[in-house]
Design a protein around this motif. Structure first.
Motif, PDB file in Angstrom:
ATOM      1  N   THR A   1      32.992 -11.115  54.772  1.00  0.00           N
ATOM      2  CA  THR A   1      33.947 -11.905  54.736  1.00  0.00           C
ATOM      3  C   THR A   1      35.179 -11.758  53.870  1.00  0.00           C
ATOM      4  O   THR A   1      36.312 -11.657  53.915  1.00  0.00           O
ATOM      5  CB  THR A   1      33.640 -13.554  54.594  1.00  0.00           C
ATOM      6  OG1 THR A   1      33.211 -13.757  53.482  1.00  0.00           O
ATOM      7  CG2 THR A   1      33.078 -13.980  55.756  1.00  0.00           C
ATOM      8  N   GLY A   2      34.620 -10.857  52.784  1.00  0.00           N
ATOM      9  CA  GLY A   2      35.546 -10.254  51.837  1.00  0.00           C
ATOM     10  C   GLY A   2      36.116  -8.752  52.304  1.00  0.00           C
ATOM     11  O   GLY A   2      35.997  -8.424  53.500  1.00  0.00           O
ATOM     12  N   ALA A   3      36.477  -7.958  51.240  1.00  0.00           N
ATOM     13  CA  ALA A   3      37.046  -6.631  51.568  1.00  0.00           C
ATOM     14  C   ALA A   3      36.365  -5.799  50.406  1.00  0.00           C
ATOM     15  O   ALA A   3      36.347  -6.032  49.428  1.00  0.00           O
ATOM     16  CB  ALA A   3      38.427  -6.591  51.959  1.00  0.00           C
ATOM     17  N   SER A   4      36.432  -4.323  50.841  1.00  0.00           N
ATOM     18  CA  SER A   4      36.143  -3.320  49.800  1.00  0.00           C
ATOM     19  C   SER A   4      36.915  -2.219  50.217  1.00  0.00           C
ATOM     20  O   SER A   4      37.694  -2.054  51.256  1.00  0.00           O
ATOM     21  CB  SER A   4      34.820  -2.961  49.936  1.00  0.00           C
ATOM     22  OG  SER A   4      34.180  -2.414  51.064  1.00  0.00           O
ATOM     23  N   ASP A   5      36.607  -0.975  49.565  1.00  0.00           N
ATOM     24  CA  ASP A   5      37.271   0.227  49.892  1.00  0.00           C
ATOM     25  C   ASP A   5      36.780   0.722  51.239  1.00  0.00           C
ATOM     26  O   ASP A   5      37.291   1.997  51.631  1.00  0.00           O
ATOM     27  CB  ASP A   5      37.016   1.479  48.763  1.00  0.00           C
ATOM     28  CG  ASP A   5      37.999   0.738  47.695  1.00  0.00           C
ATOM     29  OD1 ASP A   5      39.112   0.394  47.812  1.00  0.00           O
ATOM     30  OD2 ASP A   5      37.560   1.363  46.660  1.00  0.00           O
ATOM     31  N   ALA A   6      35.678   0.250  51.856  1.00  0.00           N
ATOM     32  CA  ALA A   6      35.305   0.745  53.146  1.00  0.00           C
ATOM     33  C   ALA A   6      36.440   0.647  54.248  1.00  0.00           C
ATOM     34  O   ALA A   6      36.446   1.471  55.035  1.00  0.00           O
ATOM     35  CB  ALA A   6      34.039   0.091  53.598  1.00  0.00           C
ATOM     36  N   VAL A   7      37.500  -0.158  53.957  1.00  0.00           N
ATOM     37  CA  VAL A   7      38.399  -0.458  54.934  1.00  0.00           C
ATOM     38  C   VAL A   7      39.263   1.007  55.085  1.00  0.00           C
ATOM     39  O   VAL A   7      39.773   1.473  55.963  1.00  0.00           O
ATOM     40  CB  VAL A   7      39.426  -1.625  54.396  1.00  0.00           C
ATOM     41  CG1 VAL A   7      40.153  -0.996  53.271  1.00  0.00           C
ATOM     42  CG2 VAL A   7      40.532  -1.718  55.573  1.00  0.00           C
ATOM     43  N   TYR A   8      39.240   1.686  54.010  1.00  0.00           N
ATOM     44  CA  TYR A   8      40.000   3.016  54.026  1.00  0.00           C
ATOM     45  C   TYR A   8      39.199   4.357  54.411  1.00  0.00           C
ATOM     46  O   TYR A   8      39.504   5.033  55.333  1.00  0.00           O
ATOM     47  CB  TYR A   8      40.566   3.433  52.534  1.00  0.00           C
ATOM     48  CG  TYR A   8      41.423   2.389  51.910  1.00  0.00           C
ATOM     49  CD1 TYR A   8      42.649   2.107  52.414  1.00  0.00           C
ATOM     50  CD2 TYR A   8      40.860   1.431  50.593  1.00  0.00           C
ATOM     51  CE1 TYR A   8      43.537   1.246  51.655  1.00  0.00           C
ATOM     52  CE2 TYR A   8      41.654   0.537  50.223  1.00  0.00           C
ATOM     53  CZ  TYR A   8      42.978   0.319  50.733  1.00  0.00           C
ATOM     54  OH  TYR A   8      43.998  -0.873  50.286  1.00  0.00           O
ATOM     55  N   THR A   9      37.709   4.284  53.992  1.00  0.00           N
ATOM     56  CA  THR A   9      37.104   5.180  54.432  1.00  0.00           C
ATOM     57  C   THR A   9      36.706   5.362  55.750  1.00  0.00           C
ATOM     58  O   THR A   9      36.845   6.079  56.765  1.00  0.00           O
ATOM     59  CB  THR A   9      35.685   5.411  53.382  1.00  0.00           C
ATOM     60  OG1 THR A   9      35.277   4.033  53.389  1.00  0.00           O
ATOM     61  CG2 THR A   9      35.999   6.082  52.043  1.00  0.00           C
TER      62      THR A   9
END
Length: 477
Positions: free
Chosen positions: A419-427
């Motif tokens: 439910t949160g966010a990480s740098d996976a959104v970019y890769t």
């Protein structure tokens, strides 16, 4: 932002508490390696918060360790931008022997949330071992995994024969601070070939105890593999009026208009959505529970239109958030003088968008819910990439589950969506499917992540090192 933070902790704890977990074999022995602990100590004790520290200083120390292991100029890339010299990162590439197998990427952020010494029991930037735990800022989020990736790259360099698949490591800055220079974003945009990989391993997965660390007599109850996450997006709500003297009020008031709008945002519920990961999670985690909520989770996974099941599930804030986009007011500002009618009132509404929903769709839904053309709804940051959920690929999940059965016998592995966010959104947005891996574990109380007295169990760190090294070898050899 996420170490052990996929948002499933409370339900996993309840689900696993109903299981009688039986060890079917003794796990492999785990040793304490002095060089590894020294690496962990060095990066924890190097402040890399955006306010008082330097990611570049951490990258300097990582580079020194890689060079000592034999990495050359051709295998190490440093990067930064002139206006953010303290927010640099590092990429290391260990070339494999295969000409056909695509690389894997070990991804980690080296920045941490700021910690104030006066608020902590212990110095946040001194690694302190006490009562079976390591204390210090970043110990859980996420310098534990960073240290494991560094150690993995060092150990792989000395393996003979070497890996068939190329293994890459990217340690970046900016994940913890929205709007700062984000190294994962920069690499995905400017150096896509450098980090190109068939898939990436990242934070976001992990394990969960029953409430006490293993060194305290607790047990590991569940492991999670993060497969996808929500997208982070802020919206700015603005109401404006001509203003005037406060001694002569008028019906139109920017603060009141904004307050009404925020009430409607608070009351609005986005529609229920499932994807492969959340449907599998609801079915499997629900089946592990022996209560009303568990039965409702299973029913809802089979029939998303089951209103009665949804009503039960929605009582749990985490489960409610896993099922939809959520938006919540987080900051407000209004007025310009104590004795004047407000000319402007603004609020920040923070949204976590379910995969597949665009910022524009979310903005339009908020504007429709507010129903007041006098209150504008604008994207606070434009052109952010959207989270792309990777597939539940057996080539990825198979080795994770096989090794989990060795290291954590009898402990279930569940897919989860953050439910949160990480740098996976970019890769992930750049076409590199990114997974949050299990290995290290935490306690249901969060272990002080983003808060005070952050910690990680020593046994968790050492076992995670062994498990993840074997996992990378399983993928690359």
């Amino acid at each position: 932002m996420m170490s052990f933070r996929s948002g499933v902790r409370s339900t996993l704890a309840l689900a696993a508490s109903s299981l009688a977990i039986q060890a079917v074999a003794a796990p492999p022995p785990v040793t304490r390696d002095a060089a590894f602990v020294d690496t962990f100590r060095e990066i924890v004790e190097t402040d890399s918060s955006i306010t008082t520290g330097s990611c570049t200083a951490v990258a300097d120390k990582v580079e020194a360790r890689l060079r000592k292991a034999g990495y050359t100029d051709a295998e190490i890339t440093r990067f930064a931008v002139p206006d953010h010299p303290k927010e640099g990162g590092i990429v290391a590439v260990l070339k494999g022997s295969s000409t056909t197998a695509r690389p894997i990427l070990l991804l980690g952020h080296i920045d941490v949330v700021t910690a104030k010494r006066e608020d902590w029991v212990r110095d946040p930037y001194t690694l302190i071992e006490e009562g079976g735990y390591f204390y210090g800022r970043g110990t859980s989020d996420m310098k534990s995994l960073d240290a494991i990736w560094i150690d993995t790259m060092v150990r792989l360099k000395g393996e003979k024969p070497g890996a068939k698949r190329t293994v890459k490591m990217a340690l970046t800055c900016g994940e913890e601070t929205s709007g700062s220079f984000n190294g994962a974003d920069w690499l995905s945009t400017n150096k896509r070939d450098l980090i190109d990989a068939e898939f990436a391993l990242n934070e976001g997965g992990g394990g969960l105890t029953d409430g006490k660390g293993l060194s305290e007599g607790g047990k590991l109850t569940v492991l999670e593999l993060q497969v996808g996450e929500k997208a982070y997006q802020d919206f700015t709500l603005t109401a404006t009026n001509p203003g005037g003297h406060s001694s002569q009020p008028v019906p139109e008031n920017a603060i009141v208009s904004l307050a009404r709008a925020l009430e409607k945002v608070h009351a609005y519920r986005f529609p229920l959505q499932f994807n492969d990961t959340t449907r599998a999670y609801f079915a499997r985690a629900g089946a592990m529970r022996q209560d009303e909520t568990g039965k409702a989770m299973v029913a809802l996974s089979a029939n998303p239109n089951d209103a009665a099941a949804e009503a039960v599930v929605n009582k749990d804030k985490m489960l409610h958030s896993l099922l939809r986009t959520t938006c919540v007011p987080t900051m407000v500002a209004a007025g310009h003088a104590l004795n004047a009618l407000p000319q402007r009132a603004t609020a920040n509404v923070n949204c976590r968008m379910f995969p597949g929903n665009s910022p524009e769709q979310t903005r339009d839904a908020l504007a429709a819910a507010i129903g007041d053309p006098g209150v504008s709804v604008e994207l606070a940051v434009r052109d952010k990439p959207l989270a792309k959920s990777p597939s539940l690929d057996p080539k990825i999940t198979g080795p994770i589950e096989k090794l989990a059965a060795r290291y954590f016998p009898g402990v279930p592995v569940l897919p989860s969506m953050a439910t949160g966010a990480s740098d996976a959104v970019y890769t992930g947005g750049a076409g590199i499917p990114t997974y949050g891996v299990p290995g290290v574990w935490g306690n249901p109380d969060g272990d002080g992540v983003h808060g005070l007295n952050e910690r990680i169990e020593v046994q968790s760190l050492l076992t995670g090192r062994a498990y993840l090294y074997d996992l990378v070898k399983a993928y690359s050899y």
